[in-house]
Design a protein around this motif. Sequence first.
Motif, PDB file in Angstrom:
ATOM      1  N   MET A   1       0.715  27.595 -25.582  1.00  7.46           N
ATOM      2  CA  MET A   1       1.679  26.923 -26.602  1.00  7.46           C
ATOM      3  C   MET A   1       2.350  28.209 -26.667  1.00  7.46           C
ATOM      4  O   MET A   1       2.049  29.255 -27.299  1.00  7.46           O
ATOM      5  N   ILE A   2       4.001  27.570 -26.836  1.00  7.22           N
ATOM      6  CA  ILE A   2       4.658  28.649 -28.046  1.00  7.22           C
ATOM      7  C   ILE A   2       4.598  28.545 -29.421  1.00  7.22           C
ATOM      8  O   ILE A   2       4.544  27.109 -30.301  1.00  7.22           O
ATOM      9  N   TYR A   3       4.525  29.521 -30.129  1.00 10.90           N
ATOM     10  CA  TYR A   3       4.512  29.538 -32.206  1.00 10.90           C
ATOM     11  C   TYR A   3       5.739  29.813 -32.263  1.00 10.90           C
ATOM     12  O   TYR A   3       6.652  31.002 -31.578  1.00 10.90           O
ATOM     13  N   THR A   4       5.866  29.523 -33.816  1.00 11.86           N
ATOM     14  CA  THR A   4       7.018  30.287 -34.310  1.00 11.86           C
ATOM     15  C   THR A   4       5.968  31.033 -35.157  1.00 11.86           C
ATOM     16  O   THR A   4       5.018  30.579 -36.525  1.00 11.86           O
ATOM     17  N   VAL A   5       6.782  32.572 -35.444  1.00 14.17           N
ATOM     18  CA  VAL A   5       6.788  33.651 -36.243  1.00 14.17           C
ATOM     19  C   VAL A   5       6.906  32.714 -37.750  1.00 14.17           C
ATOM     20  O   VAL A   5       8.462  33.097 -38.227  1.00 14.17           O
ATOM     21  N   LEU A   6       6.174  32.318 -39.337  1.00 14.21           N
ATOM     22  CA  LEU A   6       6.751  31.966 -39.796  1.00 14.21           C
ATOM     23  C   LEU A   6       6.674  33.117 -40.860  1.00 14.21           C
ATOM     24  O   LEU A   6       7.781  33.492 -42.343  1.00 14.21           O
ATOM     25  N   LYS A   7       5.444  34.607 -41.048  1.00 12.57           N
ATOM     26  CA  LYS A   7       5.480  35.326 -42.162  1.00 12.57           C
ATOM     27  C   LYS A   7       4.562  36.510 -41.445  1.00 12.57           C
ATOM     28  O   LYS A   7       3.747  36.129 -40.740  1.00 12.57           O
ATOM     29  N   ILE A   8       5.427  37.443 -41.519  1.00 13.95           N
ATOM     30  CA  ILE A   8       4.290  39.153 -41.356  1.00 13.95           C
ATOM     31  C   ILE A   8       4.475  39.244 -42.438  1.00 13.95           C
ATOM     32  O   ILE A   8       5.004  40.528 -42.727  1.00 13.95           O
TER      33      ILE A   8
END
Length: 141
Positions: A1-8
């Motif tokens: 599954m491909i995720y989007t990085v929202l916050k680090i």
Amino acid sequence: MIYTVLKIEEDLDYGCEERSEDQPVTVLVTLQSPDGEKSICRMPDQLLYDRDINEGDKVIFDENNLLRKPLGSDWTSYCNDKNTDIAGFVNWMQEAKSGKEIRKVCPFCGGKVGVISNRDGHTVIGCDSCDMRIELDGASL
């Protein structure tokens, strides 16, 4: 599954004790799945630098359950860099195209490769863990 990085974010929770010297500095990464679900995972901070992962990037989990960017359209160069048996890979693609059930390991991420769709002489083979997709039309390889 491909995720989007929202916050680090900096990981400040090391329990009752401070982080030990041999423990890597970690960060909390907030991810969003394609269906909008959010999750948080803990990753080594240096890994994100080494893999150039930033907020807004698309990522997947590799065979070690660590984040990495998807291979993108030039996955063949990655394949060549890993000394993958390309002839063997092509042979089992042909098997899948002919309708045989294939149960192979993705040479890119270690996920499971199989036939995603097979309609009217058009077969799509792909991995369930990364973005590797191969479209095969009626012509032979």
